[in-house]
Design a protein around this motif. Structure first.
Motif, PDB file in Angstrom:
ATOM      1  N   PRO A 241       0.794  -1.080  -0.032  1.00  0.00           N
ATOM      2  CA  PRO A 241       0.106   0.111   0.026  1.00  0.00           C
ATOM      3  C   PRO A 241       0.831   0.984  -0.002  1.00  0.00           C
ATOM      4  O   PRO A 241       1.986   1.271   0.324  1.00  0.00           O
ATOM      5  CB  PRO A 241      -0.789  -0.262   1.212  1.00  0.00           C
ATOM      6  N   PHE A 242       0.350   2.479  -0.548  1.00  0.00           N
ATOM      7  CA  PHE A 242       1.038   3.544  -0.979  1.00  0.00           C
ATOM      8  C   PHE A 242       1.983   4.132   0.473  1.00  0.00           C
ATOM      9  O   PHE A 242       2.994   4.321   0.397  1.00  0.00           O
ATOM     10  CB  PHE A 242       0.380   4.592  -1.353  1.00  0.00           C
ATOM     11  N   LYS A 243       1.175   4.486   1.692  1.00  0.00           N
ATOM     12  CA  LYS A 243       1.850   4.790   2.696  1.00  0.00           C
ATOM     13  C   LYS A 243       2.665   3.918   3.353  1.00  0.00           C
ATOM     14  O   LYS A 243       3.640   4.343   3.752  1.00  0.00           O
ATOM     15  CB  LYS A 243       0.459   4.857   3.860  1.00  0.00           C
TER      16      LYS A 243
ATOM     17  N   TYR B 118       3.497   9.832 -10.062  1.00  0.00           N
ATOM     18  CA  TYR B 118       2.323  10.695  -9.880  1.00  0.00           C
ATOM     19  C   TYR B 118       1.198  10.324 -10.128  1.00  0.00           C
ATOM     20  O   TYR B 118       0.055  10.644  -9.391  1.00  0.00           O
ATOM     21  CB  TYR B 118       2.495  11.747 -11.287  1.00  0.00           C
ATOM     22  N   LEU B 119       0.881   9.362 -10.764  1.00  0.00           N
ATOM     23  CA  LEU B 119      -0.260   8.634 -11.179  1.00  0.00           C
ATOM     24  C   LEU B 119      -0.843   7.987  -9.496  1.00  0.00           C
ATOM     25  O   LEU B 119      -1.863   7.935  -9.168  1.00  0.00           O
ATOM     26  CB  LEU B 119      -0.180   7.359 -12.180  1.00  0.00           C
ATOM     27  N   GLN B 120       0.026   7.151  -8.959  1.00  0.00           N
ATOM     28  CA  GLN B 120      -0.140   6.799  -7.729  1.00  0.00           C
ATOM     29  C   GLN B 120      -0.449   7.795  -6.743  1.00  0.00           C
ATOM     30  O   GLN B 120      -1.580   7.645  -5.966  1.00  0.00           O
ATOM     31  CB  GLN B 120       1.100   5.950  -7.182  1.00  0.00           C
ATOM     32  N   ILE B 121       0.151   8.862  -6.711  1.00  0.00           N
ATOM     33  CA  ILE B 121      -0.074   9.991  -5.829  1.00  0.00           C
ATOM     34  C   ILE B 121      -1.652  10.451  -6.086  1.00  0.00           C
ATOM     35  O   ILE B 121      -2.354  10.742  -5.082  1.00  0.00           O
ATOM     36  CB  ILE B 121       0.963  11.168  -5.971  1.00  0.00           C
TER      37      ILE B 121
ATOM     38  N   LEU C 296      -4.057   9.056  -7.379  1.00  0.00           N
ATOM     39  CA  LEU C 296      -5.128   8.015  -7.074  1.00  0.00           C
ATOM     40  C   LEU C 296      -5.374   7.943  -5.183  1.00  0.00           C
ATOM     41  O   LEU C 296      -6.335   7.970  -5.055  1.00  0.00           O
ATOM     42  CB  LEU C 296      -4.581   6.477  -7.253  1.00  0.00           C
ATOM     43  N   GLU C 297      -4.080   8.201  -4.661  1.00  0.00           N
ATOM     44  CA  GLU C 297      -4.166   8.370  -3.262  1.00  0.00           C
ATOM     45  C   GLU C 297      -5.012   9.502  -2.734  1.00  0.00           C
ATOM     46  O   GLU C 297      -5.673   9.483  -1.823  1.00  0.00           O
ATOM     47  CB  GLU C 297      -2.922   8.592  -2.553  1.00  0.00           C
ATOM     48  N   MET C 298      -4.849  10.559  -3.608  1.00  0.00           N
ATOM     49  CA  MET C 298      -5.576  12.016  -3.319  1.00  0.00           C
ATOM     50  C   MET C 298      -7.149  11.786  -3.553  1.00  0.00           C
ATOM     51  O   MET C 298      -7.888  12.099  -2.919  1.00  0.00           O
ATOM     52  CB  MET C 298      -5.032  12.868  -4.183  1.00  0.00           C
ATOM     53  N   GLU C 299      -7.406  10.905  -4.873  1.00  0.00           N
ATOM     54  CA  GLU C 299      -8.777  10.653  -5.015  1.00  0.00           C
ATOM     55  C   GLU C 299      -9.421   9.834  -4.113  1.00  0.00           C
ATOM     56  O   GLU C 299     -10.624  10.085  -3.620  1.00  0.00           O
ATOM     57  CB  GLU C 299      -8.738  10.026  -6.392  1.00  0.00           C
ATOM     58  N   ASN C 300      -8.773   8.904  -3.363  1.00  0.00           N
ATOM     59  CA  ASN C 300      -9.205   8.219  -2.220  1.00  0.00           C
ATOM     60  C   ASN C 300      -9.181   8.509  -0.836  1.00  0.00           C
ATOM     61  O   ASN C 300      -9.594   8.220   0.241  1.00  0.00           O
ATOM     62  CB  ASN C 300      -8.278   6.802  -2.444  1.00  0.00           C
ATOM     63  N   GLY C 301      -8.714   9.915  -0.833  1.00  0.00           N
ATOM     64  CA  GLY C 301      -8.903  10.531   0.164  1.00  0.00           C
ATOM     65  C   GLY C 301      -7.790  10.459   1.240  1.00  0.00           C
ATOM     66  O   GLY C 301      -7.807  10.821   2.357  1.00  0.00           O
ATOM     67  N   ASN C 302      -6.851   9.917   0.891  1.00  0.00           N
ATOM     68  CA  ASN C 302      -5.634   9.544   1.824  1.00  0.00           C
ATOM     69  C   ASN C 302      -4.606  10.629   1.981  1.00  0.00           C
ATOM     70  O   ASN C 302      -3.769  10.657   2.737  1.00  0.00           O
ATOM     71  CB  ASN C 302      -4.830   8.142   1.487  1.00  0.00           C
ATOM     72  N   LEU C 303      -4.397  11.629   0.854  1.00  0.00           N
ATOM     73  CA  LEU C 303      -3.724  12.776   0.876  1.00  0.00           C
ATOM     74  C   LEU C 303      -4.589  13.748   0.521  1.00  0.00           C
ATOM     75  O   LEU C 303      -5.354  13.771  -0.092  1.00  0.00           O
ATOM     76  CB  LEU C 303      -2.748  12.356  -0.281  1.00  0.00           C
ATOM     77  N   PRO C 304      -4.093  14.987   1.115  1.00  0.00           N
ATOM     78  CA  PRO C 304      -4.371  16.246   0.821  1.00  0.00           C
ATOM     79  C   PRO C 304      -4.456  16.588  -0.847  1.00  0.00           C
ATOM     80  O   PRO C 304      -3.367  16.010  -1.350  1.00  0.00           O
ATOM     81  CB  PRO C 304      -3.908  17.281   1.502  1.00  0.00           C
TER      82      PRO C 304
ATOM     83  N   GLU D 209       3.076  16.961  -8.422  1.00  0.00           N
ATOM     84  CA  GLU D 209       4.489  17.355  -8.369  1.00  0.00           C
ATOM     85  C   GLU D 209       4.598  18.286  -7.020  1.00  0.00           C
ATOM     86  O   GLU D 209       5.724  17.901  -6.587  1.00  0.00           O
ATOM     87  CB  GLU D 209       4.415  18.328  -9.431  1.00  0.00           C
ATOM     88  N   GLN D 210       3.717  18.729  -6.438  1.00  0.00           N
ATOM     89  CA  GLN D 210       3.716  19.369  -5.184  1.00  0.00           C
ATOM     90  C   GLN D 210       4.036  18.432  -4.068  1.00  0.00           C
ATOM     91  O   GLN D 210       4.836  18.721  -3.116  1.00  0.00           O
ATOM     92  CB  GLN D 210       2.435  20.474  -4.969  1.00  0.00           C
ATOM     93  N   PHE D 211       3.406  17.253  -4.120  1.00  0.00           N
ATOM     94  CA  PHE D 211       3.435  16.336  -3.342  1.00  0.00           C
ATOM     95  C   PHE D 211       4.770  15.606  -3.188  1.00  0.00           C
ATOM     96  O   PHE D 211       5.458  15.499  -2.160  1.00  0.00           O
ATOM     97  CB  PHE D 211       2.386  15.066  -3.342  1.00  0.00           C
ATOM     98  N   LEU D 212       5.476  15.473  -4.464  1.00  0.00           N
ATOM     99  CA  LEU D 212       6.734  14.912  -4.513  1.00  0.00           C
ATOM    100  C   LEU D 212       7.630  16.036  -4.125  1.00  0.00           C
ATOM    101  O   LEU D 212       8.744  15.634  -3.487  1.00  0.00           O
ATOM    102  CB  LEU D 212       6.845  14.698  -6.063  1.00  0.00           C
TER     103      LEU D 212
END
Length: 197
Positions: free
Chosen positions: A80-82, A130-133, A135-143, A148-151
């Motif tokens: 899992p991403f986290k 970027y795609l994984q990030i 998806l995590e944002m879409e699922n509500g796990n990341l703001p 690119e800003q997350f990276l």
């Protein structure tokens, strides 16, 4: 037999150069200093690598390869991403103890015009990340923000205290042990900053 000895000597010189550059921060180490630290004759460095600059190039390429491997570790893992970010941080901060000047060396070399040898591979890894990030944002796990800003946040939170270690340590009045402890605590700070829960 002599081939084994030759490759062992060549590896010894490379490992010594890495130690001087990345562990001790001696980016301007001379061929003689590398030879002395390796316990070999200076002519062997010329024999194996032709010049100090060629040895620098090889060490830089090795460092780039490690960067790509670290990137692949995140992107291609089935965790899992986290959890994979957490594992990456374990690896990154452990590596930074061994090679505290590696990040600074990479920045220095890029500033001098060196670039990633395999830019296409790096670009492909970034696109997947970027795609994984996203998806995590879409699922509500990341703001929500641009991936690119997350990276940039991720890199800044991890690399900045490592690459700026000498300056931070001196200005904060920390010895090696105290700063190492600060970096050990850093993983949780990074996780808490990047993730919503």
């Amino acid at each position: 037999m002599s081939d084994k000895k030759d490759s062992a000597t060549e590896q010894l010189i490379k490992d010594t150069a890495k130690r001087l550059f990345f562990s001790e921060g001696k980016f301007n180490a001379t061929t003689q200093e590398i030879a002395d630290a390796a316990g070999v004759n200076r002519t062997l460095i010329n024999y194996y690598f032709r010049s100090r600059d060629k040895l620098f190039d090889i060490v830089f390429e090795d460092a780039q390869e490690r960067e790509l491997q670290r990137g692949e570790m995140i992107v291609t893992s089935n965790l899992p991403f986290k959890e994979k970010i957490s594992k990456y941080l374990d690896f990154f901060f452990e590596e930074s103890k061994k090679y505290p000047y590696l990040e600074m060396y990479m920045v220095t070399q890029v500033n001098q015009g060196y670039c990633f040898k395999d830019e296409e591979k790096m670009s492909s890894l970034l696109d997947k990340f970027y795609l994984q990030i996203a998806l995590e944002m879409e699922n509500g796990n990341l703001p929500k923000m641009r991936p690119e800003q997350f990276l940039i946040n991720f890199i800044s939170l991890t690399s900045f205290p490592v690459s700026m270690r000498p300056l931070l340590q001196k200005s904060m009045g920390y010895g090696d042990e105290a700063f190492d402890k600060l970096l050990e605590e850093r993983k949780q700070v990074v996780m808490d900053t990047l993730f919503k829960s």
